[in-house]
Design an enzyme around this catalytic site. Structure first.
Site, PDB file in Angstrom:
ATOM      1  CG  ASP A 156       6.249  49.749 -25.789  1.00  0.00           C
ATOM      2  OD1 ASP A 156       5.181  49.143 -25.598  1.00  0.00           O
ATOM      3  OD2 ASP A 156       6.436  50.931 -25.434  1.00  0.00           O
ATOM      4  NE  ARG A 215      -3.725  50.634 -25.961  1.00  0.00           N
ATOM      5  CZ  ARG A 215      -2.550  51.251 -26.088  1.00  0.00           C
ATOM      6  NH1 ARG A 215      -2.365  52.123 -27.060  1.00  0.00           N
ATOM      7  NH2 ARG A 215      -1.574  50.991 -25.238  1.00  0.00           N
TER       8      ARG A 215
END
Length: 738
Positions: free
Chosen positions: A619, A426
């Site tokens: 999310d 990431r």
């Protein structure tokens, strides 16, 4: 194993050498097993008991014939054996050893050979027993144990490959480590405990008058700890001399810590005693959990977990999902920096937030719990953090890494942030770059990815930063760094993001200036301990909100859910799609708005999701993709490119998964176009992404067949107990491990 390996010579038929010979003779991966021991009787016994194929009468002849030589002799004897065999070693012969120290073996090889052979690969099996000699040889000794190989610059890749395969054939896990690191690690984890056990037993044995009673009434803990004092004294004498410097360094660290504990006991310093005991217990539990019983690898998701969700059903009743992960993270961070004792209730006991908790314990903060969601934090003040003993491992938690980087950039000590394989993919440049603008010195891996190495002692200066993307993690990182930076640090966001950091800083008494899309802090303030009640996580509640929205007959109430205005995108979007959703008992708890959410089934319709809602539900989109697949008509998601750099590329993961279930969906660079319709059964890959895994469990409520979701271990990072709660609500899902 290479077909060219015809003869393997084991020099030294003790427990390790004999056990290796026995298993290699049984699996036949290394040709004929030749044994040699300085005690001829041991060699004869090895032959008669079937440990070896051939007993070597002449060491020189045996070495000349060998394709592989394993030196299974005491570390002190290693150089003499190398001198004896060097004249007879062929250029292509492969050599390894089993010594528990490596630097001295390498130095011995350099002294004996003009040039260290390319076939030489030092090794160390971390296995043993109180028994010794070839009679104790055990073909199962190495199963599920670690073997550390320490290849040299001169070692050929072929030699490393052969020895990796050889040890793997014994049932061991083979790890690669450099020589210096090996000796440091083993000094701490093996050599030091042996020294403590030997010293403790020796000290107690010399007690006058009552030493018999001491050993007679010793409890199991004493017996377990001192078992290793039954090891071979000569071997440990040799190890102490061979690894002297690394062992002395560990002994000094230990005696320093023991002296502090003694002083605390003498003075009745309860806080120091409690801190030592709490940190030790928590550290042991933390690393036992994330390492799943392994000692040298960090992978929170190495266990294979599969979800199997059966089709159909509905959800109903009243449930409460675990505490908000974002608030749980921040409660630990700010509570640690506060003056005084902070009490937290409702803390999320998932692996992500536990990683943050452990990081602050590693930096000297005394934290009790979590115990049923209750945590007590003994704050050290804004400038009270201590240097951690090593890299801070945060598992799969991007929030931990990004927010911690802001705090660590301003500390006086160097630090390193590491994570698991998923986190290592990431991007961290989005926080590293603006921190560098403030004066931080940060190294990252290629393309700005973890690990992050942060140099301490840097004087940070406040900046104004216009964020190129809407990210609460970037905003929070810079505001936390701003607590230490000269002047004002301000951040402007292009779209609203969750404001938990700003709210919680204010709750701890630290002034935050907020003006529209801009938030600013100045250094020099203090945080004052407080009480924090963590509401249920709306991101976790989302899976059940969508479940009730898509499953006919559903009527579900989710209790005490946080409805922070920067997090309610999921509520707004579901309402736009036609969901029958209402907020009950709205209230404010600890500065955060909270409500009970009741949702009943109603047919959904496809919409173009407003882009201003995307940051408020970033999310929650994996679950929203499921809602869209069950809606009438077309749903368009756009402006959600941030989803591509989450735990997985969530756009692609959802596109691939829904296509595997027969859904008509097309991915776009910043979202997707989803046609509502029938969902079939099939196998879906979660890509180790907890939200992908849970979303497809929900999809089964409207599926026509079983949905199997693979690689679901990381669900524990955000939602421990998900499967059990889902079953309670009415989702027919089972978890399989192994």
């Amino acid at each position: 194993m290479s077909q060219g390996i015809k003869n393997t010579l084991i020099i030294g038929l003790g427990l390790i050498g004999g056990s290796l010979a026995k298993v290699l003779r049984q699996n036949r991966c290394c040709g004929q097993i030749i044994g040699f021991d300085r005690d001829p009787e041991e060699t004869k016994l090895g032959l008669s008991s079937g440990v070896i194929d051939v007993a070597a009468d002449s060491l020189a002849d045996a070495v000349s014939q060998a394709d592989i030589i394993v030196l299974a002799v005491p570390v002190k004897a290693m150089e003499k054996v190398l001198v004896d065999i060097a004249p007879f070693i062929a250029e292509e012969t492969l050599i390894t050893d089993v010594g528990s120290t490596k630097a001295n073996v390498v130095e011995a090889a350099k002294r004996v050979f003009d040039q260290v052979p390319s076939g030489f690969v030092p090794g160390h099996p971390i296995a043993g027993s109180e028994k010794s000699g070839v009679a104790a040889a055990d073909e199962h000794l190495f199963e599920q144990h670690k073997i550390i190989l320490t290849p040299l610059a001169e070692s050929s890749s072929y030699a490393v490959k052969v020895f990796t395969e050889m040890w793997a054939s014994t049932g061991a896990e083979v790890l690669i480590m450099d020589v210096e690191k090996h000796d440091e690690v083993l000094a701490a984890t093996s050599h030091l405990p042996h020294m403590l056990a030997f010293s403790l037993v020796d000290t107690l044995a010399q007690e006058q008058g009552n030493n018999t009673d001491i050993f007679r009434y010793a409890a199991g803990g004493f017996r377990d700890f001192t078992r290793i004092a039954g090891s071979d004294p000569t071997m440990w004498h040799d190890i102490c001399l061979a690894n002297r410097d690394a062992l002395l360094a560990q002994l000094d660290r230990y005696t320093s810590g023991l002296a502090k504990l003694r002083a605390a006991i003498e003075c009745g310093d309860s806080e120091t005693m409690l801190g030592t005991f709490t940190r030790a217990r928590a550290a042991r539990e933390h690393f036992s959990r994330i390492l799943s019983g392994t000692a040298y690898s960090q992978d929170m998701s190495n266990q294979l977990v599969t979800f199997r969700a059966q089709p159909g059903g509905s959800v109903s009743g009243k449930i409460r999902v675990p505490g908000d992960k974002s608030i749980s993270h921040r409660s630990i961070m700010l509570g640690s920096l506060a003056d005084g004792v902070t009490e937290v209730t409702g803390f999320l006991e998932g692996e992500d937030s536990l990683a943050t908790l452990q990081a602050f314990r590693d930096m000297g903060v005394v934290i009790e719990g979590p115990d049923d969601g209750n945590v007590t934090i003994y704050g050290v003040g804004v400038n009270g953090l201590s240097a951690p003993p090593g890299p801070l491992y945060v598992g799969n938690s991007g929030t931990s890494m990004r927010l911690l980087s802001g705090l660590l950039a301003a500390q006086q000590f160097d630090s390193e942030l590491t994570g698991d394989a998923s986190l290592t993919k990431r991007p961290m440049g989005r926080v590293a770059d603006p921190l560098r603008l403030m004066g931080a010195e940060i190294e990252t891996a290629e393309n700005g990815r973890p690990p992050m190495k942060i140099k301490g002692g840097q004087a940070l200066k406040g900046i104004h930063y216009d964020m190129p993307m809407a990210s609460a993690q970037v905003k929070s990182c810079l505001l936390l760094a701003g607590l230490y930076a000269e002047g004002e640090t301000s951040v402007t966001e292009p779209a609203p993001t969750r404001d938990h950091t700003e709210r919680m800083l204010t709750g701890f008494g630290y002034p935050v200036e907020q003006n529209g899309s801009k938030a600013a802090v100045k250094s020099g303030g203090q945080l004052h301990a407080t009480r924090i009640d963590v509401p249920a996580d709306i991101s976790s509640a989302t899976f059940f909100l969508v479940a009730a929205a898509i499953a006919p007959g559903s009527d579900l109430t989710l209790e005490h859910v946080g409805i922070n205005p920067t997090r309610v995108g999921i509520i707004n979007i579901l309402r736009l799609m036609g969901a029958n959703l209402e907020l009950l008992n709205e209230r404010e708890v600890g500065g955060e708005p909270v409500a009970d959410i009741r949702i009943r089934y109603a047919p959904l319709k496809g919409i173009h999701i407003p882009e201003d809602q995307v940051p408020l539900a970033i999310d929650e989109f994996p679950a929203l993709f499921i809602a869209a697949a069950c809606a009438e008509g077309t749903t368009i998601v756009s402006g959600a490119e941030e989803l591509r750099v989450k735990e997985s590329d969530r756009i692609q993961s959802m596109v691939d998964g829904l296509k595997a279930l027969g859904v008509d969906i097309e991915g776009t660079p910043d979202g997707a176009i989803i046609q509502g319709g029938e969902i079939g059964g099939g196998v879906v890959e979660s890509h180790d992404d907890h939200r992908i895994a849970m979303s497809f469990c929900v999809a089964a409520l409207r599926a026509t067949g079983e949905i199997t979701i693979t690689d679901c271990a990381n669900v524990a990072t955000s939602f421990p107990g998900f499967v059990e709660l889902a079953q309670t609500a009415g989702i027919k899902v089972e978890k399989e491990e192994g």
